[in-house]
Design a protein around this motif. Structure first.
Motif, PDB file in Angstrom:
ATOM      1  N   LEU A 308       0.773  -1.362   0.193  1.00  0.00           N
ATOM      2  CA  LEU A 308      -0.005  -0.002   0.017  1.00  0.00           C
ATOM      3  C   LEU A 308       0.756   1.169   0.222  1.00  0.00           C
ATOM      4  O   LEU A 308       0.706   2.279  -0.630  1.00  0.00           O
ATOM      5  N   SER A 309       1.953   1.257   0.741  1.00  0.00           N
ATOM      6  CA  SER A 309       2.869   2.434   0.668  1.00  0.00           C
ATOM      7  C   SER A 309       3.524   2.667  -0.783  1.00  0.00           C
ATOM      8  O   SER A 309       3.654   4.023  -0.883  1.00  0.00           O
ATOM      9  N   ARG A 310       3.661   1.646  -1.484  1.00  0.00           N
ATOM     10  CA  ARG A 310       4.079   2.082  -2.699  1.00  0.00           C
ATOM     11  C   ARG A 310       3.055   2.382  -3.556  1.00  0.00           C
ATOM     12  O   ARG A 310       3.443   3.373  -4.771  1.00  0.00           O
ATOM     13  N   LYS A 311       1.851   2.331  -3.366  1.00  0.00           N
ATOM     14  CA  LYS A 311       0.855   2.917  -3.962  1.00  0.00           C
ATOM     15  C   LYS A 311       0.313   4.395  -3.410  1.00  0.00           C
ATOM     16  O   LYS A 311      -0.680   4.906  -3.815  1.00  0.00           O
ATOM     17  N   GLY A 312       0.997   4.884  -2.532  1.00  0.00           N
ATOM     18  CA  GLY A 312       0.624   6.040  -2.120  1.00  0.00           C
ATOM     19  C   GLY A 312      -0.069   6.131  -0.795  1.00  0.00           C
ATOM     20  O   GLY A 312      -0.569   7.495  -0.267  1.00  0.00           O
ATOM     21  N   TYR A 321      -7.764  -2.673  17.937  1.00  0.00           N
ATOM     22  CA  TYR A 321      -8.441  -3.236  16.925  1.00  0.00           C
ATOM     23  C   TYR A 321      -8.513  -2.458  15.502  1.00  0.00           C
ATOM     24  O   TYR A 321      -9.117  -2.970  14.690  1.00  0.00           O
ATOM     25  N   PHE A 322      -7.882  -1.395  15.515  1.00  0.00           N
ATOM     26  CA  PHE A 322      -8.040  -0.592  14.228  1.00  0.00           C
ATOM     27  C   PHE A 322      -6.727  -0.479  13.705  1.00  0.00           C
ATOM     28  O   PHE A 322      -5.685  -0.061  14.315  1.00  0.00           O
ATOM     29  N   ALA A 323      -6.761  -0.077  12.381  1.00  0.00           N
ATOM     30  CA  ALA A 323      -5.681   0.591  11.673  1.00  0.00           C
ATOM     31  C   ALA A 323      -6.585   1.900  10.888  1.00  0.00           C
ATOM     32  O   ALA A 323      -7.455   1.832  10.457  1.00  0.00           O
ATOM     33  N   TYR A 324      -5.667   2.997  10.854  1.00  0.00           N
ATOM     34  CA  TYR A 324      -6.505   4.131  10.262  1.00  0.00           C
ATOM     35  C   TYR A 324      -5.527   4.603   9.103  1.00  0.00           C
ATOM     36  O   TYR A 324      -4.426   5.036   9.217  1.00  0.00           O
ATOM     37  N   LEU A 325      -6.041   4.679   7.917  1.00  0.00           N
ATOM     38  CA  LEU A 325      -5.417   4.876   6.651  1.00  0.00           C
ATOM     39  C   LEU A 325      -5.719   5.958   6.021  1.00  0.00           C
ATOM     40  O   LEU A 325      -6.799   6.745   6.017  1.00  0.00           O
ATOM     41  N   GLU A 326      -4.717   6.772   5.294  1.00  0.00           N
ATOM     42  CA  GLU A 326      -4.973   7.856   4.363  1.00  0.00           C
ATOM     43  C   GLU A 326      -4.882   7.051   2.738  1.00  0.00           C
ATOM     44  O   GLU A 326      -3.838   6.730   2.462  1.00  0.00           O
ATOM     45  N   HIS A 327      -5.780   7.308   2.202  1.00  0.00           N
ATOM     46  CA  HIS A 327      -5.880   7.033   0.757  1.00  0.00           C
ATOM     47  C   HIS A 327      -5.212   8.016  -0.288  1.00  0.00           C
ATOM     48  O   HIS A 327      -5.050   9.177   0.151  1.00  0.00           O
ATOM     49  N   GLY A 363     -12.406  12.989   3.989  1.00  0.00           N
ATOM     50  CA  GLY A 363     -12.480  12.299   2.624  1.00  0.00           C
ATOM     51  C   GLY A 363     -11.247  11.709   2.181  1.00  0.00           C
ATOM     52  O   GLY A 363     -11.227  10.907   1.248  1.00  0.00           O
ATOM     53  N   GLN A 364     -10.049  11.667   2.914  1.00  0.00           N
ATOM     54  CA  GLN A 364      -8.937  11.020   2.603  1.00  0.00           C
ATOM     55  C   GLN A 364      -8.531   9.602   3.338  1.00  0.00           C
ATOM     56  O   GLN A 364      -7.422   9.200   3.411  1.00  0.00           O
ATOM     57  N   GLN A 365      -9.567   9.668   4.363  1.00  0.00           N
ATOM     58  CA  GLN A 365      -9.119   8.280   5.307  1.00  0.00           C
ATOM     59  C   GLN A 365     -10.441   7.430   5.443  1.00  0.00           C
ATOM     60  O   GLN A 365     -11.326   7.514   4.840  1.00  0.00           O
ATOM     61  N   PHE A 366      -9.713   6.104   5.805  1.00  0.00           N
ATOM     62  CA  PHE A 366     -10.336   5.054   6.237  1.00  0.00           C
ATOM     63  C   PHE A 366     -10.114   4.581   7.406  1.00  0.00           C
ATOM     64  O   PHE A 366      -9.059   4.472   7.907  1.00  0.00           O
ATOM     65  N   ARG A 367     -11.166   3.755   8.228  1.00  0.00           N
ATOM     66  CA  ARG A 367     -10.867   2.961   9.337  1.00  0.00           C
ATOM     67  C   ARG A 367     -11.108   1.448   8.896  1.00  0.00           C
ATOM     68  O   ARG A 367     -11.966   1.150   8.234  1.00  0.00           O
TER      69      ARG A 367
END
Length: 390
Positions: A308-312, A321-327, A363-367
């Motif tokens: 995922l890092s390679r894709k930005g 319980y959680f990971a919080y991501l920026e797409h 708008g840039q994030q996912f849980r």
């Protein structure tokens, strides 16, 4: 005229489940559901056997109990908390509630009236925001920045004469971040100085990466005048459907809490309380294994994130319980999330569900709630997200 319920949004998890309507998933590519932070497995067999015995042999399991909870459970929490936190907690400083959400609601009812304010770090736990809306209180966003860590000095600048509390969740939902002891202490000191309450939701304390106490607040003189600690048995012993939570605070506040609880549920469900007590007394080794498994899944995300890092993509927070991501996409997360169900077979929650409407960061994030996905499933999840083109 606007009703109380109309002041807030629809339940996010239920809203996300509607995205599954009419979508079929193949046997070789089943749905990966990382939308809800709740164990899907039943309690361990030993606990279920004890609960079956209670149903048949314990008459009190079927009757009304004390509004503030089973005395033996209150005493067990007080004893274990005093050891775990290196402080002093008395049984009369503990109340049992119908889940941790009810504990939060009860705390807010003792603190606020129309127009009063409570600071919530963003991204926030959406049920906290929903209750403040419906209670007529104002949720004041406290930005946390890229590290998802709130800052007490920033919070100080947001306190007004209407501020009644600051609410923290650690380990955090949705961000997964564990607040350092110094951060928690700084917020406690700030609240004590300002004459407001610190609500500390420690639902996920059993899955903290450190075996040490996450803070020293219970060792502070007069802690019960400032601190309102919340806890849940749902995650620790897989008792989600039995709705057992706890509040630890001063006796004067619990006298007010009793009014709320008596009006809403009369008493917590007795069977769940007996189960929680038995779990606390008998399942320490089993719970340690559960913690180790959750920490292993956390490590699997952190070590396997490179596709995922390679894709930005960015991993903003990971824990409990959680990971919080920026797409990396231009399309906002609330539009991408339904597409991920259809195109990637992944159900997760967009950051917009955890942020104020006017904060573009949502708008840039996912849980991702990963506690129900094993290491193989997590690798599959990462691969599917990496293959998604936005």
């Amino acid at each position: 005229m606007t009703t109380r319920t109309a002041t807030t949004f629809r339940p996010p998890v239920m809203e996300a489940r509607r995205w599954l309507d009419g979508v079929a998933f193949s046997a070789d590519r089943p749905l990966i559901n990382v939308s809800q932070a709740a164990p899907v497995d039943p309690p361990p067999e030993a606990l279920r056997r004890e609960m079956a015995r209670l149903v048949m042999e314990e008459p009190q399991a079927h009757l009304y109990g004390p509004v503030l909870g089973l005395p033996d459970l209150r005493a067990e929490i007080a004893a274990q908390w005093s050891v775990a936190y290196g402080g002093t907690v008395a049984p009369e400083q503990v109340a049992i509630t119908s889940g941790c959400n009810e504990a939060f609601c009860a705390a807010i009812e003792t603190l606020t009236t129309e127009g009063d304010e409570v600071l919530l770090p963003t991204p926030w736990y959406f049920n906290h925001k929903m209750w403040l809306d419906m209670a007529g209180a104002v949720a004041v966003p406290l930005p946390t920045g890229p590290a998802l860590l709130p800052d007490a000095d920033t919070a100080r600048g947001l306190i007004t004469p209407r501020t009644r509390a600051i609410a923290l969740v650690s380990p955090n939902n949705p961000g997964g971040v564990e607040y350092p002891p110094a951060t928690i202490r700084a917020f406690y000191d700030l609240c004590q100085q300002a004459g407001i309450a610190l609500i500390l939701d420690e639902t996920y304390r059993d899955f903290h990466v450190s075996p040490r106490a996450p803070h020293d607040l219970f060792a502070q003189p007069g802690w019960d005048e400032t601190l309102i600690q919340l806890y849940s048995f749902s995650k620790a012993y897989r008792l989600t459907g039995h709705r057992v939570g706890a509040m630890v605070t001063g006796t004067a506040r619990l006298s007010e809490v009793e009014k709320f609880l008596d009006t809403v549920t009369i008493c917590p469900a007795q069977l769940g309380q007996f189960a929680a007590l038995w779990g606390m007394q008998n399942l320490g080794q089993w719970l340690a294994g559960e913690r180790a498994e959750v920490l292993a899944r956390r490590a699997a995300i952190e070590s396997g994130f490179s596709p995922l890092s390679r894709k930005g993509w960015k991993l903003l927070g990971c824990g409990a319980y959680f990971a919080y991501l920026e797409h990396p996409f231009d399309t906002p997360s609330d539009q991408l999330a339904p597409r991920l169900v259809q195109e990637a077979g992944v159900l997760l929650l967009p950051g917009t569900m955890f942020m104020p409407d006017d904060d573009p960061a949502g708008g840039q994030q996912f849980r991702i709630a990963f506690a129900n996905v094993d290491a193989d499933g997590l690798r599959d999840l990462i691969d599917r997200l990496a293959a998604f083109d936005g």
